[in-house]
Design a protein around this motif. Structure first.
Motif, PDB file in Angstrom:
ATOM      1  N   TYR A 167      16.499  -7.544   4.771  1.00 45.74           N
ATOM      2  CA  TYR A 167      15.051  -7.458   4.572  1.00 45.74           C
ATOM      3  C   TYR A 167      14.733  -7.630   3.093  1.00 45.74           C
ATOM      4  O   TYR A 167      15.320  -6.958   2.243  1.00 45.74           O
ATOM      5  N   ASN A 168      13.830  -8.546   2.800  1.00 46.24           N
ATOM      6  CA  ASN A 168      13.409  -8.780   1.418  1.00 46.24           C
ATOM      7  C   ASN A 168      11.905  -8.590   1.295  1.00 46.24           C
ATOM      8  O   ASN A 168      11.164  -8.724   2.285  1.00 46.24           O
ATOM      9  N   VAL A 169      11.451  -8.306   0.066  1.00 45.80           N
ATOM     10  CA  VAL A 169      10.024  -8.051  -0.141  1.00 45.80           C
ATOM     11  C   VAL A 169       9.219  -9.290   0.251  1.00 45.80           C
ATOM     12  O   VAL A 169       9.501 -10.410  -0.172  1.00 45.80           O
ATOM     13  N   TYR A 170       8.225  -9.078   1.098  1.00 46.10           N
ATOM     14  CA  TYR A 170       7.362 -10.146   1.618  1.00 46.10           C
ATOM     15  C   TYR A 170       6.006 -10.111   0.924  1.00 46.10           C
ATOM     16  O   TYR A 170       5.473 -11.126   0.510  1.00 46.10           O
ATOM     17  N   SER A 171       5.478  -8.884   0.769  1.00 44.12           N
ATOM     18  CA  SER A 171       4.181  -8.739   0.100  1.00 44.12           C
ATOM     19  C   SER A 171       3.996  -7.292  -0.356  1.00 44.12           C
ATOM     20  O   SER A 171       4.511  -6.367   0.275  1.00 44.12           O
ATOM     21  N   THR A 172       3.294  -7.119  -1.454  1.00 36.47           N
ATOM     22  CA  THR A 172       2.974  -5.783  -1.966  1.00 36.47           C
ATOM     23  C   THR A 172       1.489  -5.755  -2.285  1.00 36.47           C
ATOM     24  O   THR A 172       0.974  -6.694  -2.896  1.00 36.47           O
ATOM     25  N   PHE A 173       0.796  -4.724  -1.849  1.00 35.53           N
ATOM     26  CA  PHE A 173      -0.630  -4.643  -2.193  1.00 35.53           C
ATOM     27  C   PHE A 173      -1.061  -3.185  -2.344  1.00 35.53           C
ATOM     28  O   PHE A 173      -0.427  -2.272  -1.808  1.00 35.53           O
ATOM     29  N   GLN A 174      -2.135  -3.004  -3.093  1.00 38.78           N
ATOM     30  CA  GLN A 174      -2.706  -1.668  -3.304  1.00 38.78           C
ATOM     31  C   GLN A 174      -3.648  -1.392  -2.145  1.00 38.78           C
ATOM     32  O   GLN A 174      -4.673  -2.041  -1.995  1.00 38.78           O
ATOM     33  N   SER A 175      -3.295  -0.422  -1.321  1.00 38.20           N
ATOM     34  CA  SER A 175      -4.111  -0.130  -0.141  1.00 38.20           C
ATOM     35  C   SER A 175      -5.227   0.861  -0.467  1.00 38.20           C
ATOM     36  O   SER A 175      -6.375   0.666  -0.087  1.00 38.20           O
ATOM     37  N   HIS A 176      -4.889   1.936  -1.157  1.00 38.44           N
ATOM     38  CA  HIS A 176      -5.879   2.978  -1.461  1.00 38.44           C
ATOM     39  C   HIS A 176      -5.859   3.326  -2.947  1.00 38.44           C
ATOM     40  O   HIS A 176      -4.816   3.243  -3.593  1.00 38.44           O
ATOM     41  N   GLU A 177      -7.019   3.710  -3.454  1.00 37.21           N
ATOM     42  CA  GLU A 177      -7.170   4.164  -4.843  1.00 37.21           C
ATOM     43  C   GLU A 177      -7.546   5.643  -4.818  1.00 37.21           C
ATOM     44  O   GLU A 177      -8.137   6.114  -3.837  1.00 37.21           O
ATOM     45  N   PRO A 178      -7.253   6.379  -5.906  1.00 35.61           N
ATOM     46  CA  PRO A 178      -7.714   7.772  -5.934  1.00 35.61           C
ATOM     47  C   PRO A 178      -9.246   7.831  -5.939  1.00 35.61           C
ATOM     48  O   PRO A 178      -9.892   6.991  -6.558  1.00 35.61           O
ATOM     49  N   GLU A 179      -9.794   8.800  -5.207  1.00 35.38           N
ATOM     50  CA  GLU A 179     -11.259   8.941  -5.145  1.00 35.38           C
ATOM     51  C   GLU A 179     -11.631  10.377  -5.463  1.00 35.38           C
ATOM     52  O   GLU A 179     -10.778  11.250  -5.577  1.00 35.38           O
ATOM     53  N   PHE A 180     -12.931  10.600  -5.567  1.00 33.81           N
ATOM     54  CA  PHE A 180     -13.412  11.952  -5.823  1.00 33.81           C
ATOM     55  C   PHE A 180     -14.573  12.244  -4.884  1.00 33.81           C
ATOM     56  O   PHE A 180     -15.509  11.453  -4.768  1.00 33.81           O
ATOM     57  N   ASP A 181     -14.458  13.373  -4.174  1.00 33.85           N
ATOM     58  CA  ASP A 181     -15.545  13.797  -3.280  1.00 33.85           C
ATOM     59  C   ASP A 181     -16.476  14.702  -4.086  1.00 33.85           C
ATOM     60  O   ASP A 181     -16.154  15.852  -4.378  1.00 33.85           O
ATOM     61  N   TYR A 182     -17.635  14.153  -4.452  1.00 33.26           N
ATOM     62  CA  TYR A 182     -18.547  14.900  -5.331  1.00 33.26           C
ATOM     63  C   TYR A 182     -19.199  16.083  -4.628  1.00 33.26           C
ATOM     64  O   TYR A 182     -19.549  17.073  -5.260  1.00 33.26           O
ATOM     65  N   LEU A 183     -19.367  15.991  -3.316  1.00 29.85           N
ATOM     66  CA  LEU A 183     -19.998  17.098  -2.593  1.00 29.85           C
ATOM     67  C   LEU A 183     -19.088  18.321  -2.570  1.00 29.85           C
ATOM     68  O   LEU A 183     -19.550  19.457  -2.677  1.00 29.85           O
ATOM     69  N   LYS A 184     -17.783  18.079  -2.410  1.00 30.00           N
ATOM     70  CA  LYS A 184     -16.850  19.211  -2.307  1.00 30.00           C
ATOM     71  C   LYS A 184     -16.081  19.432  -3.603  1.00 30.00           C
ATOM     72  O   LYS A 184     -15.244  20.325  -3.672  1.00 30.00           O
TER      73      LYS A 184
END
Length: 432
Positions: A52-69
């Motif tokens: 198995y060799n690397v086929y693709s790499t991507f950023q799925s999620h970024e850190p976020e901030f929940d302002y309400l909580k």
């Protein structure tokens, strides 16, 4: 057994083969998804088959901030699930604590050339200079793997998402957090149906949480969810829209002689998986893996001790928080062998037919190509044989929580912190 090592930049948090086993996806703590592709078999180099060799790499999620909580939402990928392939493209779902995303993975190896109204750089031509028309043609180019977000399913969960599962109808999927399970349609992002809600009116009355859930592999109306009290509830969506009343409750009565301060913690189910046949369920708690028959609710039909030698160490494991580690479990393609992780980078395999079990280690020594995996033994006091490891020298920071088994072949993927190990049973594969 042959081994391959890939170093991923961050701690791996989930591992998942697609339905053919040709692709393998890992998610990590940094919100990235790395997809590995299996190389086609080569007659000249038989030992390189199935690497198995690397086929693709991507950023799925970024850190976020929940302002309400006033809460930070970390980018760590909790689960990845592949959708059955419908066309040339591949699709997968990835989730962090709150947001589920649907990604499309496509290949491009041709590009159009010879536009009438655009030049080579894509800029519009002066129409007065266009004197003749030509038919654009597709020219070959280097293979490019494109990953695009198709849908974002947000705002469905108040608590942390611990599992997602694609239904066998290929149209819907469910997502579970600590107290609720939601049913989504893959084409609709702005609403989901709440199918399980165990949140009490008064949170002080809370006695258990949902730890994992999965759809039945063949019956689109059935799903199971596990709880921190060690029980499994099988629900039928045909019975009612809100599945708060389960169809079956699978629970093993506790042995009073084994009762201790830690009983409830170690009985919490960390993972549940239907067998490929759909007849059995596999569950993992802190010390054991159990196989349940869907037709028998009173007790599991098989119980395997993963690391019973830790029973006397529960106090120190509680103090260093290891007792709360969530180990996953996996079936092989024929449902005859089960696998789960342990400490010291050990993982365990149990053969259901012969009742034999083995402890193997994912380490840099065993990851050299064509290296043979040697069985390991942990000894508890008394005489120590050569190569045995004493319980006291186990490294509890090295733990294998995430494992996956190829859907049809003896190929396994083991996530050990930030290393991905892929082991292949060469003996069986060379017989074909």
């Amino acid at each position: 057994t042959s081994a391959l090592l890939e170093v991923v930049t961050d701690i791996i948090s989930t591992v998942e083969f697609n339905h053919t086993g040709e692709l393998l996806a890992t998610g990590d703590k940094g919100g990235r998804v790395v997809i590995f592709q299996r190389e086609p078999e080569s007659k000249n180099e038989p030992y390189n088959q199935g690497e198995y060799n690397v086929y693709s790499t991507f950023q799925s999620h970024e850190p976020e901030f929940d302002y309400l909580k006033s809460l930070e939402i970390e980018e760590k990928i909790n689960k990845i699930k592949w959708l059955p392939q419908q066309n040339a493209a591949h699709s997968l779902l990835s989730t962090n604590d709150k947001t589920i995303k649907l990604w499309k993975v496509t290949e491009r190896d041709k590009r159009p050339e010879g536009y009438n109204l655009k030049d080579e750089e894509g800029k519009l031509k002066d129409l007065s200079t266009v004197t003749s028309l030509q038919v654009p043609v597709l020219k070959p180019m280097d293979l490019m793997v494109e990953v695009t977000p198709r849908r974002i399913f947000a705002n469905g969960h108040t608590y942390h998402v611990n599992s997602i599962s694609v239904n066998s109808d290929c149209e819907t999927y469910m997502s579970a957090d600590d107290l609720r399970i939601n049913l989504w349609h893959l084409a609709i992002t702005d609403r989901s149906f709440n199918i399980v809600d165990i949140k009490p009116a008064n949170m002080e009355d809370l006695t258990e949480v949902i730890t994992a859930s999965e759809f039945h592999p063949h019956h689109c109306n059935l799903f199971v969810y596990s709880s921190s009290k060690g029980s499994l509830r099988l629900c039928d969506m045909r019975a009612s829209a809100l599945c708060d009343k389960h169809s079956k409750l699978f629970e093993e009565p506790e042995d009073p002689s084994n009762r201790s301060f830690f009983s409830e913690i170690i009985s919490s189910v960390s993972d549940v998986k239907f067998s490929h046949s759909g007849r059995y369920m596999l569950t993992r708690d802190y010390l054991t893996v159990k196989v349940w028959d869907l037709n028998m609710e009173t007790k599991p039909i098989e119980t395997y001790q993963v690391h019973d030698y830790l029973r006397s160490k529960l106090c120190s494991l509680y103090e260093n928080d290891c007792i709360f580690d969530k180990f996953e479990c996996a079936w092989n393609g024929s449902d005859s062998v089960i696998m789960t992780g342990a400490y010291n980078n050990f993982f365990r395999m149990f053969d259901r037919n012969t009742k034999r079990d083995v402890t193997l280690e994912a380490s840099r020594e065993s990851s050299k190509p064509r290296a043979i995996l040697k069985p390991r033994r942990v000894c508890v006091g008394g005489k120590r044989r050569k190569d045995d490891i004493s319980v006291d020298s186990l490294d509890f920071t090295k733990k294998i929580l995430h494992t996956a088994w190829h859907p049809t072949e003896n190929i396994i993927a083991i996530a050990a912190t930030n290393n991905l190990y892929i082991f292949q049973d060469k003996v069986n594969s060379e017989m074909h």
